[in-house]
Scaffold this motif. Structure first.
Motif, PDB file in Angstrom:
ATOM      1  N   THR A 108       2.923 -11.380 -14.412  1.00  0.00           N
ATOM      2  CA  THR A 108       3.059 -12.808 -14.128  1.00  0.00           C
ATOM      3  C   THR A 108       2.016 -13.245 -13.107  1.00  0.00           C
ATOM      4  OG1 THR A 108       5.406 -12.926 -14.689  1.00  0.00           O
ATOM      5  CG2 THR A 108       4.596 -14.532 -13.100  1.00  0.00           C
ATOM      6  N   LEU A 109       1.678 -12.350 -12.184  1.00  0.00           N
ATOM      7  CA  LEU A 109       0.642 -12.642 -11.191  1.00  0.00           C
ATOM      8  C   LEU A 109      -0.015 -11.338 -10.772  1.00  0.00           C
ATOM      9  CD1 LEU A 109      -0.503 -15.029  -9.307  1.00  0.00           C
ATOM     10  CD2 LEU A 109       0.889 -13.947  -7.522  1.00  0.00           C
ATOM     11  N   SER A 110      -1.342 -11.365 -10.691  1.00  0.00           N
ATOM     12  CA  SER A 110      -2.082 -10.207 -10.178  1.00  0.00           C
ATOM     13  C   SER A 110      -2.870 -10.624  -8.945  1.00  0.00           C
ATOM     14  CB  SER A 110      -3.021  -9.643 -11.244  1.00  0.00           C
ATOM     15  OG  SER A 110      -3.895 -10.645 -11.734  1.00  0.00           O
ATOM     16  N   VAL A 111      -2.807  -9.772  -7.923  1.00  0.00           N
ATOM     17  CA  VAL A 111      -3.404 -10.071  -6.623  1.00  0.00           C
ATOM     18  C   VAL A 111      -4.298  -8.900  -6.225  1.00  0.00           C
ATOM     19  CG1 VAL A 111      -2.927 -10.561  -4.191  1.00  0.00           C
ATOM     20  CG2 VAL A 111      -1.340 -11.377  -5.960  1.00  0.00           C
ATOM     21  N   PHE A 112      -5.439  -9.212  -5.635  1.00  0.00           N
ATOM     22  CA  PHE A 112      -6.328  -8.180  -5.100  1.00  0.00           C
ATOM     23  C   PHE A 112      -6.575  -8.495  -3.638  1.00  0.00           C
ATOM     24  CE2 PHE A 112     -10.206  -5.857  -4.249  1.00  0.00           C
ATOM     25  CZ  PHE A 112     -10.124  -4.728  -5.059  1.00  0.00           C
ATOM     26  N   VAL A 113      -6.193  -7.563  -2.751  1.00  0.00           N
ATOM     27  CA  VAL A 113      -6.366  -7.737  -1.311  1.00  0.00           C
ATOM     28  C   VAL A 113      -7.574  -6.925  -0.869  1.00  0.00           C
ATOM     29  CG1 VAL A 113      -5.270  -7.596   0.943  1.00  0.00           C
ATOM     30  CG2 VAL A 113      -3.857  -7.949  -1.092  1.00  0.00           C
ATOM     31  N   THR A 114      -8.455  -7.533  -0.113  1.00  0.00           N
ATOM     32  CA  THR A 114      -9.666  -6.855   0.317  1.00  0.00           C
ATOM     33  C   THR A 114      -9.880  -7.025   1.822  1.00  0.00           C
ATOM     34  OG1 THR A 114     -12.037  -6.581  -0.139  1.00  0.00           O
ATOM     35  CG2 THR A 114     -11.165  -8.834  -0.120  1.00  0.00           C
ATOM     36  N   ALA A 115     -10.735  -6.205   2.386  1.00  0.00           N
ATOM     37  CA  ALA A 115     -11.081  -6.270   3.814  1.00  0.00           C
ATOM     38  C   ALA A 115     -12.362  -5.465   4.003  1.00  0.00           C
ATOM     39  CB  ALA A 115      -9.945  -5.705   4.679  1.00  0.00           C
ATOM     40  N   PRO A 116     -13.074  -5.655   5.118  1.00  0.00           N
ATOM     41  CA  PRO A 116     -14.311  -4.909   5.352  1.00  0.00           C
ATOM     42  C   PRO A 116     -14.082  -3.399   5.333  1.00  0.00           C
ATOM     43  CG  PRO A 116     -14.170  -6.756   6.859  1.00  0.00           C
ATOM     44  CD  PRO A 116     -12.841  -6.675   6.159  1.00  0.00           C
ATOM     45  N   ASP A 117     -15.091  -2.686   4.867  1.00  0.00           N
ATOM     46  CA  ASP A 117     -14.975  -1.247   4.640  1.00  0.00           C
ATOM     47  C   ASP A 117     -14.583  -0.482   5.898  1.00  0.00           C
ATOM     48  OD1 ASP A 117     -15.672   1.127   2.751  1.00  0.00           O
ATOM     49  OD2 ASP A 117     -16.803   1.548   4.585  1.00  0.00           O
ATOM     50  N   GLN A 118     -15.279  -0.697   7.004  1.00  0.00           N
ATOM     51  CA  GLN A 118     -15.001   0.073   8.215  1.00  0.00           C
ATOM     52  C   GLN A 118     -13.615  -0.237   8.760  1.00  0.00           C
ATOM     53  OE1 GLN A 118     -17.017   2.549   9.579  1.00  0.00           O
ATOM     54  NE2 GLN A 118     -15.117   2.937  10.733  1.00  0.00           N
ATOM     55  N   LEU A 119     -13.224  -1.487   8.693  1.00  0.00           N
ATOM     56  CA  LEU A 119     -11.885  -1.854   9.158  1.00  0.00           C
ATOM     57  C   LEU A 119     -10.816  -1.170   8.314  1.00  0.00           C
ATOM     58  CD1 LEU A 119      -9.927  -3.489  10.882  1.00  0.00           C
ATOM     59  CD2 LEU A 119     -10.242  -5.405   9.289  1.00  0.00           C
ATOM     60  N   ARG A 120     -11.020  -1.109   7.018  1.00  0.00           N
ATOM     61  CA  ARG A 120     -10.051  -0.441   6.155  1.00  0.00           C
ATOM     62  C   ARG A 120      -9.947   1.039   6.488  1.00  0.00           C
ATOM     63  NH1 ARG A 120     -11.085   0.353   1.567  1.00  0.00           N
ATOM     64  NH2 ARG A 120     -13.218  -0.350   1.185  1.00  0.00           N
TER      65      ARG A 120
END
Length: 217
Positions: free
Chosen positions: A140-152
């Protein structure tokens, strides 16, 4: 992906849009919260579940299936899917509760206790690859969460300890390969900035990144 300014949006508005959309996994609205390790997927899934419960207070909180609980160790990064399909998705598709055993990462085995996942109006999947092509038609809904590489990387090591770094580095390489091969970002409904510096209350708001697909059912 073209970098653009984020837009602050409210979880209650998103929850209402979800409930206005049709169920596609049997009678269940299946939500996938995907993205790389340390991006903020769990925070987003938990806030969304809380908001959905508040929207319909006579219902139980939507269950969240964290796929890290279904993995049989680091090497099962993407191959866990048949287990998820057989134990959780297939029963819910048929209108029955799903169930799974959680993996004990310290002991290196699955526990003996089963976790039940009801065929609720909304079920949330959270974890790397949950918006994969195999399930897109039923989301029903697809979500992609992202953040800067080093922070992750810093977040993951702070959460799980520096001893996991060799495994984590291999895991992160696997993520990049999977997301590129699966074209995950190109197909999700919503891109979320998991590390935005825009002023917002993370308990009430999230920061959306463009572009996103049309939201017609």
């Amino acid at each position: 992906m073209v970098a653009v300014a984020g837009v602050v949006e409210a979880y209650p508005d998103l929850a209402r849009r979800i409930m206005d959309r049709p169920a596609r996994l049997g009678r269940t609205r299946l939500i996938a919260v995907d993205g790389p390790s340390g991006a903020g997927k769990t925070h987003f899934a938990e806030r969304l579940a809380d908001t959905l419960q508040a929207l319909v207070p006579d219902r139980d909180r939507p269950p969240i299936v964290h796929t890290d609980d279904l993995l049989a160790g680091w090497a099962d990064q993407f191959t866990f899917w048949p287990r998820l399909e057989e134990q959780v998705l297939a029963p819910i598709r048929a209108g029955h509760p799903g169930h799974y055993r959680c993996y004990d990462w310290d002991r290196g085995c699955f526990t003996s206790n089963w976790t039940t996942v009801p065929a609720a109006p909304v079920v949330i999947l959270e974890g790397v690859s949950v918006a994969r092509s195999a399930v897109r038609a039923e989301l029903t809904l697809s979500v992609f969460v992202t953040a800067p590489d080093q922070l992750r990387l810093d977040r993951a090591l702070a959460r799980d300890g520096v001893a996991i770094r060799p495994y984590l580095e291999e895991w992160r390489r696997g993520e990049l390969i999977h997301f590129a091969a699966d074209a995950t970002v190109e197909h999700v409904d919503l891109m979320i900035d998991g590390a935005s510096d825009l002023p917002h209350d993370p308990g009430v708001h999230y920061v959306r990144l463009s572009p996103r697909r049309a939201e017609s059912p």
